[in-house]
Design an enzyme around this catalytic site. Structure first.
Site, PDB file in Angstrom:
ATOM      1  N   LYS A 104      60.716  64.520  24.122  1.00  0.00           N
ATOM      2  CA  LYS A 104      61.351  65.811  24.413  1.00  0.00           C
ATOM      3  C   LYS A 104      61.777  65.818  25.867  1.00  0.00           C
ATOM      4  CE  LYS A 104      62.112  69.719  22.138  1.00  0.00           C
ATOM      5  NZ  LYS A 104      62.270  69.935  20.694  1.00  0.00           N
TER       6      LYS A 104
HETATM    7  P1  NAD Z   1      68.569  78.816  20.829  1.00  0.00           P
HETATM    8  O1  NAD Z   1      68.574  78.735  22.299  1.00  0.00           O
HETATM    9  O2  NAD Z   1      69.817  78.538  20.075  1.00  0.00           O
HETATM   10  O3  NAD Z   1      68.036  80.273  20.369  1.00  0.00           O
HETATM   11  C1  NAD Z   1      66.850  80.832  20.838  1.00  0.00           C
HETATM   12  C2  NAD Z   1      66.817  82.293  20.398  1.00  0.00           C
HETATM   13  O4  NAD Z   1      65.553  82.872  20.754  1.00  0.00           O
HETATM   14  C3  NAD Z   1      67.887  83.167  21.070  1.00  0.00           C
HETATM   15  O5  NAD Z   1      68.419  84.072  20.112  1.00  0.00           O
HETATM   16  C4  NAD Z   1      67.081  83.935  22.118  1.00  0.00           C
HETATM   17  O6  NAD Z   1      67.683  85.175  22.469  1.00  0.00           O
HETATM   18  C5  NAD Z   1      65.791  84.122  21.361  1.00  0.00           C
HETATM   19  N1  NAD Z   1      64.670  84.511  22.225  1.00  0.00           N
HETATM   20  C6  NAD Z   1      64.283  83.952  23.404  1.00  0.00           C
HETATM   21  N2  NAD Z   1      63.252  84.652  23.905  1.00  0.00           N
HETATM   22  C7  NAD Z   1      62.991  85.648  23.027  1.00  0.00           C
HETATM   23  C8  NAD Z   1      62.051  86.719  22.992  1.00  0.00           C
HETATM   24  N3  NAD Z   1      61.168  86.905  23.964  1.00  0.00           N
HETATM   25  N4  NAD Z   1      62.077  87.559  21.933  1.00  0.00           N
HETATM   26  C9  NAD Z   1      62.972  87.406  20.925  1.00  0.00           C
HETATM   27  N5  NAD Z   1      63.874  86.419  20.909  1.00  0.00           N
HETATM   28  C10 NAD Z   1      63.880  85.563  21.955  1.00  0.00           C
HETATM   29  O7  NAD Z   1      67.390  77.847  20.337  1.00  0.00           O
HETATM   30  P2  NAD Z   1      67.201  77.210  18.885  1.00  0.00           P
HETATM   31  O8  NAD Z   1      67.757  75.847  18.890  1.00  0.00           O
HETATM   32  O9  NAD Z   1      67.586  78.195  17.850  1.00  0.00           O
HETATM   33  O10 NAD Z   1      65.601  77.023  18.868  1.00  0.00           O
HETATM   34  C11 NAD Z   1      64.698  78.055  18.480  1.00  0.00           C
HETATM   35  C12 NAD Z   1      63.342  77.437  18.155  1.00  0.00           C
HETATM   36  O11 NAD Z   1      63.491  76.496  17.090  1.00  0.00           O
HETATM   37  C13 NAD Z   1      62.682  76.641  19.287  1.00  0.00           C
HETATM   38  O12 NAD Z   1      61.283  76.751  19.181  1.00  0.00           O
HETATM   39  C14 NAD Z   1      63.094  75.206  19.009  1.00  0.00           C
HETATM   40  O13 NAD Z   1      62.241  74.263  19.593  1.00  0.00           O
HETATM   41  C15 NAD Z   1      62.990  75.221  17.496  1.00  0.00           C
HETATM   42  N6  NAD Z   1      63.760  74.166  16.810  1.00  0.00           N
HETATM   43  C16 NAD Z   1      65.095  74.029  17.014  1.00  0.00           C
HETATM   44  C17 NAD Z   1      65.803  73.056  16.311  1.00  0.00           C
HETATM   45  C18 NAD Z   1      67.286  72.887  16.439  1.00  0.00           C
HETATM   46  O14 NAD Z   1      67.844  72.104  15.664  1.00  0.00           O
HETATM   47  N7  NAD Z   1      67.957  73.591  17.314  1.00  0.00           N
HETATM   48  C19 NAD Z   1      65.117  72.225  15.419  1.00  0.00           C
HETATM   49  C20 NAD Z   1      63.750  72.399  15.217  1.00  0.00           C
HETATM   50  C21 NAD Z   1      63.088  73.391  15.920  1.00  0.00           C
END
Ligand code: NAD
Length: 414
Positions: A104
């Site tokens: 990561k």
């Molecule tokens: P992103 O940056 O696209 O979205 C994150 C979202 O979380 C945004 O809508 C943001 O406003 C919201 N957020 C942040 N702080 C917040 C709070 N305090 N309260 C409510 N909402 C809040 O990120 P993403 O890629 O969607 O990732 C989200 C999660 O999924 C992370 O834990 C990431 O590690 C995990 N993840 C992502 C992927 C991927 O393919 N992108 C794959 C597996 C896991």
């Protein structure tokens, strides 16, 4: 005080090590990163001043294949968080049986406060400083919180420029025009939906008309909303960093995304009631999807959760204490290392396509994703029944046993 996610990982490993009788030296190795890179990134800002950012890349474990893991841009990113996320990537790639290890990256910054030019310079500087430690057969980054396909394009271009030839397979989650895979953008949400459907069939829940609450409306939150809405489930509440919205009749997912794109948050979307994170977690619903950050379901709020199922979109959203409470309450939890593995699965498909200079049609990508996710769910579910353990414990047993087996066959150098 916020729980250190690395302590969570180590606790999980101690527990599984004892339960599955894994050789203690294997557990000890899995509790530690193989290599930690910290870089200091001077970046010229648009006003001419130079700001210095800190970045990390953690190589956690490569027993099952090259390192693989996203890059996070977030103001609270820190080394222990990056290590924990890299560990979870190691377990996730093992659960879905991808020939990868886990890694990561993270940069401490607020991407929302940076201009597109500042973001580009930051990304190129970061890539140039970890250039010798990434590579198609070494460590393959991807998007995570705060990063996207454009940022992956800059990673690819910087790496390729420094190598002197085009290397699309160094990074996944790229734009389609640069060798990105069809279906990568929505893959994590699709994988979550496939798992939710498999679980729903087993607990007698019908997704049609099921009520859904989602924390986070980014790449993962939006794509799971879209996929569940396409199965006629009702998305009744969504929160993001700027606030939240609730409509018991069901939100219009695409209009909400367009609104969020324009305003920067879902907050105040017309004809909805405002809702906080705590209220969202306590909402009576069929499926709760945390899809923002880690440590959001804790022993403080776990007891308020009134959902039949929790599908973990985020990595590490539930603390071990909260997990115990959810288990006692009879809530069916699909753990992160299984539920959100759709993203890395299609990243793997993208890497294969790039290595073969090939392009698969969307239908092929989706079919192969479905096959892998359904199979992984079945294996984990059957193991959980066989051993009378939760789905999370079963997923960890599967991951750690497969890593231990790989380690045994590799032996130790020297
Ligand atoms: P992103 O940056 O696209 O979205 C994150 C979202 O979380 C945004 O809508 C943001 O406003 C919201 N957020 C942040 N702080 C917040 C709070 N305090 N309260 C409510 N909402 C809040 O990120 P993403 O890629 O969607 O990732 C989200 C999660 O999924 C992370 O834990 C990431 O590690 C995990 N993840 C992502 C992927 C991927 O393919 N992108 C794959 C597996 C896991």
């Amino acid at each position: 005080m916020t729980r250190n996610p690395l302590d969570t990982v180590r606790g999980q490993l101690d527990f599984i090590g004892e339960l599955a009788k894994i050789e203690p030296s294997v557990i000890e190795q899995l509790k530690n990163s193989r290599k930690v890179i910290e870089v200091s990134l001077p970046v010229r800002m648009d006003d001419g001043k130079v700001e210095v950012f800190t970045g990390y890349r953690v190589h956690y474990c490569s027993w099952r294949g090259p390192y693989k893991g996203g890059i996070r841009y977030h103001p609270t990113a820190n080394l222990d968080e990056v290590k924990a996320l890299a560990a979870w990537m190691t377990f996730k790639t093992a659960v879905v049986d991808l020939p990868y290890g886990g890694s990561k990256g993270g940069v401490i910054c607020n991407p929302q406060e940076l201009s597109i030019f500042e973001l580009e310079r930051l990304t190129r500087r970061y890539t140039s400083m970890i250039c010798d430690d990434i590579g198609p057969f070494k460590d393959v980054p991807a998007p995570d919180v705060g990063t996207n396909a454009q940022i992956m394009a800059w990673v690819m271009d910087t790496y390729s420029t420094l190598k002197g030839y085009s290397v699309p397979e160094v990074v996944t989650g790229k734009p389609i025009s640069l060798g990105g895979s069809y279906g990568r953008e929505g893959a994590t949400g699709k994988g979550l939906t496939i798992c939710a459907k498999e679980a729903a069939d087993r607990i007698g829940l019908t997704l049609k008309g099921a009520t859904i609450a989602i924390q986070g409306y980014g790449k993962v939150g939006f794509s799971v909303a879209k996929n569940l809405a396409a199965m006629n489930a009702k998305i009744i509440a969504v929160t993001d960093i700027g606030g939240g919205v609730y409509d018991p009749k069901g939100l219009n997912i695409s209009k909400l995304k367009a609104y969020e794109g324009e305003k920067g948050s879902v907050a105040s979307f017309p004809q909805t009631k405002p809702i906080s994170n705590e209220e969202l977690f306590a909402l009576k619903c069929d499926i709760l999807v945390p899809a923002a950050l880690e440590n959001v379901i804790t022993e403080q709020n776990a007891d308020t959760i009134d959902a039949k199922m929790v599908v973990e979109g985020a990595n590490g959203p539930t603390t071990p204490e909260a997990d115990k409470i959810l288990h006692e309450k009879g809530i069916f939890v699909i753990p992160d290392i299984l539920a959100n593995a759709g993203g890395v699965t299609v990243s793997y498909f993208e890497w294969i396509q790039n290595l073969n200079r090939d392009r698969w049609r969307l239908e092929i990508v989706n079919k192969r994703l479905e096959e892998r996710m359904v199979n992984a769910f079945q294996v984990v579910y059957n193991l959980s029944k066989e051993r009378a353990e939760s789905l999370r414990t079963a997923a960890y047993i599967l991951a750690v046993e497969s890593l231990a087996e790989a380690h045994l066959k590799l032996g130790l150098f020297p």
